[in-house]
Design a protein around this motif. Structure first.
Motif, PDB file in Angstrom:
ATOM      1  N   GLU A 107       0.844  -1.207   0.000  1.00 18.32           N
ATOM      2  CA  GLU A 107       0.000   0.000   0.000  1.00 18.32           C
ATOM      3  C   GLU A 107       0.875   1.252   0.000  1.00 18.32           C
ATOM      4  OE1 GLU A 107      -3.136   0.287   2.951  1.00 18.32           O
ATOM      5  OE2 GLU A 107      -3.710   2.243   2.141  1.00 18.32           O
ATOM      6  N   MET A 108       1.995   1.187   0.704  1.00 18.77           N
ATOM      7  CA  MET A 108       2.895   2.333   0.734  1.00 18.77           C
ATOM      8  C   MET A 108       3.421   2.655  -0.673  1.00 18.77           C
ATOM      9  SD  MET A 108       5.924   2.880   3.474  1.00 18.77           S
ATOM     10  CE  MET A 108       5.292   3.592   4.954  1.00 18.77           C
ATOM     11  N   LYS A 109       3.620   1.606  -1.465  1.00 16.11           N
ATOM     12  CA  LYS A 109       4.076   1.820  -2.853  1.00 16.11           C
ATOM     13  C   LYS A 109       3.005   2.564  -3.645  1.00 16.11           C
ATOM     14  CE  LYS A 109       7.305  -1.975  -3.217  1.00 16.11           C
ATOM     15  NZ  LYS A 109       7.375  -3.405  -3.335  1.00 16.11           N
ATOM     16  N   LEU A 110       1.737   2.214  -3.392  1.00 17.39           N
ATOM     17  CA  LEU A 110       0.645   2.920  -4.075  1.00 17.39           C
ATOM     18  C   LEU A 110       0.618   4.393  -3.653  1.00 17.39           C
ATOM     19  CD1 LEU A 110      -2.288   0.314  -3.840  1.00 17.39           C
ATOM     20  CD2 LEU A 110      -0.732   0.704  -5.747  1.00 17.39           C
ATOM     21  N   GLU A 269     -12.462   7.947  -1.104  1.00 17.48           N
ATOM     22  CA  GLU A 269     -12.183   7.958  -2.555  1.00 17.48           C
ATOM     23  C   GLU A 269     -10.792   7.391  -2.859  1.00 17.48           C
ATOM     24  OE1 GLU A 269     -14.927  11.936  -3.233  1.00 17.48           O
ATOM     25  OE2 GLU A 269     -12.753  12.064  -3.498  1.00 17.48           O
ATOM     26  N   ARG A 270      -9.826   7.774  -2.012  1.00 20.01           N
ATOM     27  CA  ARG A 270      -8.449   7.281  -2.213  1.00 20.01           C
ATOM     28  C   ARG A 270      -8.401   5.757  -2.073  1.00 20.01           C
ATOM     29  NH1 ARG A 270      -7.110  11.220   1.253  1.00 20.01           N
ATOM     30  NH2 ARG A 270      -6.424   9.906   2.963  1.00 20.01           N
ATOM     31  N   LEU A 271      -9.101   5.269  -1.045  1.00 19.23           N
ATOM     32  CA  LEU A 271      -9.088   3.816  -0.808  1.00 19.23           C
ATOM     33  C   LEU A 271      -9.753   3.065  -1.960  1.00 19.23           C
ATOM     34  CD1 LEU A 271      -9.830   3.720   3.028  1.00 19.23           C
ATOM     35  CD2 LEU A 271      -7.703   3.077   1.904  1.00 19.23           C
ATOM     36  N   GLN A 272     -10.817   3.652  -2.505  1.00 24.92           N
ATOM     37  CA  GLN A 272     -11.497   3.021  -3.661  1.00 24.92           C
ATOM     38  C   GLN A 272     -10.542   2.937  -4.853  1.00 24.92           C
ATOM     39  OE1 GLN A 272     -14.254   1.510  -3.804  1.00 24.92           O
ATOM     40  NE2 GLN A 272     -15.496   2.214  -2.089  1.00 24.92           N
ATOM     41  N   ARG A 273      -9.806   4.034  -5.077  1.00 31.07           N
ATOM     42  CA  ARG A 273      -8.835   4.048  -6.195  1.00 31.07           C
ATOM     43  C   ARG A 273      -7.754   2.989  -5.971  1.00 31.07           C
ATOM     44  NH1 ARG A 273      -9.202   9.744  -6.053  1.00 31.07           N
ATOM     45  NH2 ARG A 273      -7.339   9.873  -4.767  1.00 31.07           N
ATOM     46  N   ARG A 274      -7.295   2.916  -4.706  1.00 36.92           N
ATOM     47  CA  ARG A 274      -6.248   1.930  -4.391  1.00 36.92           C
ATOM     48  C   ARG A 274      -6.757   0.506  -4.548  1.00 36.92           C
ATOM     49  NH1 ARG A 274      -4.022   4.911   0.912  1.00 36.92           N
ATOM     50  NH2 ARG A 274      -3.445   6.799  -0.175  1.00 36.92           N
ATOM     51  N   LEU A 275      -8.021   0.298  -4.225  1.00 39.91           N
ATOM     52  CA  LEU A 275      -8.601  -1.045  -4.360  1.00 39.91           C
ATOM     53  C   LEU A 275      -8.613  -1.467  -5.836  1.00 39.91           C
ATOM     54  CD1 LEU A 275      -9.956  -3.447  -2.960  1.00 39.91           C
ATOM     55  CD2 LEU A 275     -12.147  -2.315  -3.263  1.00 39.91           C
ATOM     56  N   GLU A 276      -8.953  -0.501  -6.703  1.00 37.01           N
ATOM     57  CA  GLU A 276      -8.940  -0.792  -8.153  1.00 37.01           C
ATOM     58  C   GLU A 276      -7.535  -1.196  -8.591  1.00 37.01           C
ATOM     59  OE1 GLU A 276     -10.494   2.399 -10.578  1.00 37.01           O
ATOM     60  OE2 GLU A 276     -12.292   2.477  -9.309  1.00 37.01           O
ATOM     61  N   GLN A 277      -6.538  -0.419  -8.112  1.00 34.86           N
ATOM     62  CA  GLN A 277      -5.145  -0.724  -8.471  1.00 34.86           C
ATOM     63  C   GLN A 277      -4.727  -2.083  -7.916  1.00 34.86           C
ATOM     64  OE1 GLN A 277      -3.731   3.255  -7.135  1.00 34.86           O
ATOM     65  NE2 GLN A 277      -2.301   3.009  -8.832  1.00 34.86           N
ATOM     66  N   LYS A 285      -3.535 -10.254  -0.538  1.00 35.71           N
ATOM     67  CA  LYS A 285      -3.360  -9.692   0.811  1.00 35.71           C
ATOM     68  C   LYS A 285      -3.627  -8.186   0.812  1.00 35.71           C
ATOM     69  CE  LYS A 285      -2.144 -10.639   5.037  1.00 35.71           C
ATOM     70  NZ  LYS A 285      -2.811 -11.622   5.858  1.00 35.71           N
ATOM     71  N   LEU A 286      -3.149  -7.517  -0.234  1.00 32.23           N
ATOM     72  CA  LEU A 286      -3.350  -6.071  -0.354  1.00 32.23           C
ATOM     73  C   LEU A 286      -4.836  -5.760  -0.557  1.00 32.23           C
ATOM     74  CD1 LEU A 286      -2.156  -3.192  -0.602  1.00 32.23           C
ATOM     75  CD2 LEU A 286      -1.815  -3.626  -3.032  1.00 32.23           C
ATOM     76  N   ILE A 287      -5.502  -6.560  -1.421  1.00 34.27           N
ATOM     77  CA  ILE A 287      -6.935  -6.358  -1.676  1.00 34.27           C
ATOM     78  C   ILE A 287      -7.726  -6.492  -0.367  1.00 34.27           C
ATOM     79  CG2 ILE A 287      -8.976  -7.308  -2.845  1.00 34.27           C
ATOM     80  CD1 ILE A 287      -7.015  -8.215  -5.116  1.00 34.27           C
TER      81      ILE A 287
END
Lengths: 319, 77
Positions: A107-110, A269-277, A285-287
């Motif tokens: 997640e930190m990489k995102l 909103e940020r978390l939603q974007r990260r979930l897509e990525q 694990k990240l999902i």
């Protein structure tokens, strides 16, 4: 006789109480201004922008200042990522299960990609800085706590001793870029001060830019220039500097308040974007981690206050 | 004799009472003065006071960023 004594006693008691009340008032200083300050202090404990972050955003009213802060944050996240990867390598070698830690690093990489894509000239650069700094701080804390839980205090200290400062070309490159921007920022400040003082010295600016004069020497020269002025002019310069500083702080304060007001919504909103990525990468694990954080975020937004997930599950509003 | 004794006692009580009033007045005055000076401190610079080199130096310091300025997000371990 007894009557006189009791009257005196009552009088003394009344005067003592009134003086005590006066003393209390002076300590509390209950005028409107201090009431306002107390209220803002109370608010500060709730919003996601701490004093340090608000102070950092003061220079972000110029694109150069915003560029400096975003670069500094990018460097701090990169440094922590490198350190985190080192920790994971060490723990893997010691046969520990590092999947939670790896999910935090993913997640930190995102987050790093988000700050690399940020535009310092955009109107929302302060918001972006506040959001990403808050996320980076939370992720760092989660990584630290998870490592501590995994290792226990003694082993944790041992590993901490092993992993000290990192020397990396990437970090050195960031440092050079930041120092270069800071020099430009300070050059602009010297010209601004020349404008306020009413005289200038181009050779001092050149000496600072080519490294012949240090920042301390520049400041000393500027102080000398101000001190050589007449008393009225000195007062005028001082007042102007102070006024501009207060204006900048007030501006930063209102920007921080605006950013804090819609923080929770932006976090979602940020978390939603990260979930897509994360879905694109297929990192299970990240999902799972981001899905948990979204759930926590929704719960805290709905006022359930059930933001009590484990350290790897996020911390809701960032504080 | 008895009357004189009562008058002496009254004088003593009155003098103790006056002493108490003086002490309390002094305390109230001290607190009030302390309050007004602390308010002046909070208001900061007023044009009537002289600027020191330190005041000016502090304002100039605040205008610049130090070369090693950093954003802190905490340590990983």
């Amino acid at each position: 006789m007894k009557k006189i004594l009791s009257i005196i006693m009552v009088l003394v008691l009344m005067i003592s109480i009134s003086s005590l009340a006066l003393a209390d008032e002076s300590e509390e200083n209950p005028d409107e201004e201090s009431e306002g300050e107390n209220q803002s202090d109370e608010n500060e404990t709730e919003d996601p922008v701490d004093d340090e972050t608000e102070e950092e955003t003061v220079i972000m009213n110029t694109s150069l200042g915003a560029e400096i802060r975003l670069l500094q944050l990018e460097k701090a996240i990169t440094k922590n990522l490198l350190k985190g990867e080192m920790v994971v390598d060490v723990l893997k070698a010691l046969n520990y299960n590092t999947s939670d830690l790896e999910a935090v690093l993913s997640e930190m990489k995102l987050v790093l990609e988000e700050i690399q894509a940020a535009d310092p000239q955009a109107n929302n650069s302060v918001e972006v800085f506040i959001d990403i700094k808050s996320d980076a701080k939370n992720l760092t804390e989660q990584f630290r706590e998870t490592t501590n839980d995994l290792l226990g205090d003694v082993k944790y200290k041992e590993i901490k001793e092993q992993i000290r400062e990192i020397v990396s070309d990437e970090l050195q490159n960031y440092s050079k870029q930041i120092q270069n921007r800071i020099k430009q920022f300070n050059r602009n400040q010297i010209y601004r001060l020349y404008g306020i003082i009413g005289e200038g010295n181009n050779s001092l600016v050149n000496e600072y830019m080519n490294g012949t004069s240090s920042l301390a020497q520049v400041k000393m020269q500027l102080c000398k220039m101000v001190n050589m002025k007449m008393k009225e002019k000195r007062n005028e310069i001082f007042s102007t500097l102070k006024k501009e500083k207060i204006q900048n702080k007030n501006h930063a304060n209102s920007e921080a308040e605006n950013a804090a007001a819609s923080f929770s919504q932006r976090e979602h909103e940020r978390l939603q974007r990260r979930l897509e990525q994360a879905n694109n990468t297929g990192n299970e694990k990240l999902i799972e981690r981001i899905q948990n954080r979204i759930k926590n975020n929704e719960n805290s937004s709905n006022g359930n206050g059930s933001n009590n997930g484990n350290s790897a599950n996020g911390k809701g509003n960032g504080k | 004799m008895k009357m004189e004794g009562v008058i002496d006692m009254d004088k003593k009580i009155i003098s103790i009472f006056l002493l108490l009033i003086i002490v309390i007045s002094a305390t109230v005055l001290f607190v009030t003065l302390k309050q007004s000076t602390s308010q002046e401190d909070q208001q900061g610079y007023s044009s009537s006071e002289d600027l020191t080199n330190e005041d000016i130096s502090n304002e100039i310091d605040d205008a610049f960023l130090s070369d090693d300025d950093e954003v802190e997000i905490g340590e990983m371990i």
